[in-house]
Design a protein around this motif. Structure first.
Motif, PDB file in Angstrom:
ATOM      1  N   VAL A  13      13.846 -40.478  70.787  1.00 12.48           N
ATOM      2  CA  VAL A  13      13.877 -39.023  70.598  1.00 12.48           C
ATOM      3  C   VAL A  13      12.505 -38.369  70.616  1.00 12.48           C
ATOM      4  N   HIS A  14      11.430 -39.143  70.509  1.00 11.44           N
ATOM      5  CA  HIS A  14      10.116 -38.505  70.468  1.00 11.44           C
ATOM      6  C   HIS A  14       9.749 -37.984  71.858  1.00 11.44           C
ATOM      7  N   PRO A  15       9.336 -36.705  71.967  1.00 13.21           N
ATOM      8  CA  PRO A  15       9.075 -36.117  73.286  1.00 13.21           C
ATOM      9  C   PRO A  15       7.898 -36.749  74.014  1.00 13.21           C
ATOM     10  N   GLU A  16       7.009 -37.416  73.275  1.00 13.94           N
ATOM     11  CA  GLU A  16       5.839 -38.022  73.906  1.00 13.94           C
ATOM     12  C   GLU A  16       5.778 -39.520  73.605  1.00 13.94           C
ATOM     13  N   ALA A  17       6.926 -40.143  73.571  1.00 15.56           N
ATOM     14  CA  ALA A  17       6.958 -41.580  73.294  1.00 15.56           C
ATOM     15  C   ALA A  17       6.205 -42.337  74.384  1.00 15.56           C
ATOM     16  N   PRO A  18       5.309 -43.240  74.010  1.00 15.47           N
ATOM     17  CA  PRO A  18       4.535 -43.979  75.015  1.00 15.47           C
ATOM     18  C   PRO A  18       5.397 -44.979  75.770  1.00 15.47           C
ATOM     19  N   THR A  19       4.954 -45.321  76.947  1.00 16.40           N
ATOM     20  CA  THR A  19       5.613 -46.350  77.738  1.00 16.40           C
ATOM     21  C   THR A  19       5.256 -47.726  77.160  1.00 16.40           C
ATOM     22  N   PRO A  20       6.021 -48.755  77.510  1.00 15.74           N
ATOM     23  CA  PRO A  20       5.645 -50.094  77.056  1.00 15.74           C
ATOM     24  C   PRO A  20       4.225 -50.484  77.451  1.00 15.74           C
ATOM     25  N   ARG A  21       3.806 -50.093  78.635  1.00 13.67           N
ATOM     26  CA  ARG A  21       2.439 -50.402  79.063  1.00 13.67           C
ATOM     27  C   ARG A  21       1.418 -49.709  78.171  1.00 13.67           C
ATOM     28  N   GLU A  22       1.678 -48.456  77.838  1.00 10.85           N
ATOM     29  CA  GLU A  22       0.775 -47.727  76.953  1.00 10.85           C
ATOM     30  C   GLU A  22       0.741 -48.344  75.558  1.00 10.85           C
TER      31      GLU A  22
END
Length: 253
Positions: free
Chosen positions: A39-48
């Motif tokens: 739900v977080h609008p700026e959730a990081p990608t697994p790579r990040e």
């Protein structure tokens, strides 16, 4: 041993800020809730996430979906969806370089007849078996959490004996199928942590740390969390607090 905190859905902070807070307190681990990432609008990608962990000498565990998700679901399409959710968390955790994924073992209302409760348990066994096979195939630890006993719900993992029987019935002989020991759930259920340690030993890979009065699962502060964790000896030890201020109080002692 790694010590850290869970990023609760109630915390209105981005992951990088939470990481700064945790590492600033001298901790080196974060447990990421799948619900938060969803739900977080700026959730990081697994790579990040992997890059952030490398930059901060940080480790992760993940918590698979549990709100509205039940591996013991009596409805087959919904059971399959719950399994798919766990598998997706396993894949994301692997890509992020995490050390384990925590999962709940399913439940059914106690008011249901014995026949229905038996069906629900078989559903949960099937579900966890599918998840455990996937975990073994990709090489990601899947750790089944002991849940507290509730009057309204029959849970497959609420005592050491029930959890051990559940894992036996799942029947997946893999080093990647382990246990998450929640010390607060054990206390409110009336079970000493030592019973879990004696039963599961080094299968316990993740520990959830919080306290209560023995009556309610209140997730109170646990200033002696390091001493409790030392009794268990698991690699990943996670403060599960209701607020960031409570995490700070735990660390302050």
């Amino acid at each position: 041993m790694r010590f850290g905190a869970a990023l609760d859905l109630r915390y209105e902070v981005p992951i990088d800020e939470f990481v700064d807070l945790v590492t600033g307190l001298g901790l080196d681990h974060v447990e990421l809730r799948q619900g938060y990432l969803d739900v977080h609008p700026e959730a990081p990608t697994p790579r990040e996430l992997r890059e952030l962990a490398a930059d901060r000498d940080l480790s992760y565990t993940f918590h698979a979906p549990f709100r509205g998700s039940n591996l013991a679901n009596l409805n087959e399409p919904l059971r399959e969806a719950a399994v798919d959710g766990v598998k997706r968390s396993l894949d994301t955790a692997l890509a992020a370089g995490a050390g384990a994924v925590v999962v709940h073992g399913g439940s059914v209302p106690r008011r249901y007849p014995d026949r229905i409760r038996s069906i629900a348990r078989r559903q949960a066994v099937r579900s966890l078996r599918e998840c455990a096979v996937h975990a073994d195939e990709i090489g990601m630890h899947l750790c089944v959490e002991n849940q507290r006993r509730k009057e309204s719900q029959e849970r497959n993992t609420e005592t050491p004996a029930r959890l051990a029987s559940f894992l036996d019935d799942v029947g997946v002989d893999s080093p990647y199928l382990g246990v998450t020991l929640d010390v607060g759930h054990a206390k409110v259920t009336g079970v000493d942590v030592a019973e879990y340690v004696e039963t599961f030993g080094d299968r316990i890979r993740v520990v959830h740390l919080h306290d209560n009065d023995g009556q309610r699962d209140s997730h109170d502060v646990l200033p002696e969390f390091r001493q409790v964790a030392e009794r268990i000896g698991a690699p990943f030890n996670v403060l599960e607090m209701k607020s960031i201020a409570d995490i700070e109080r735990c660390v302050a002692g």
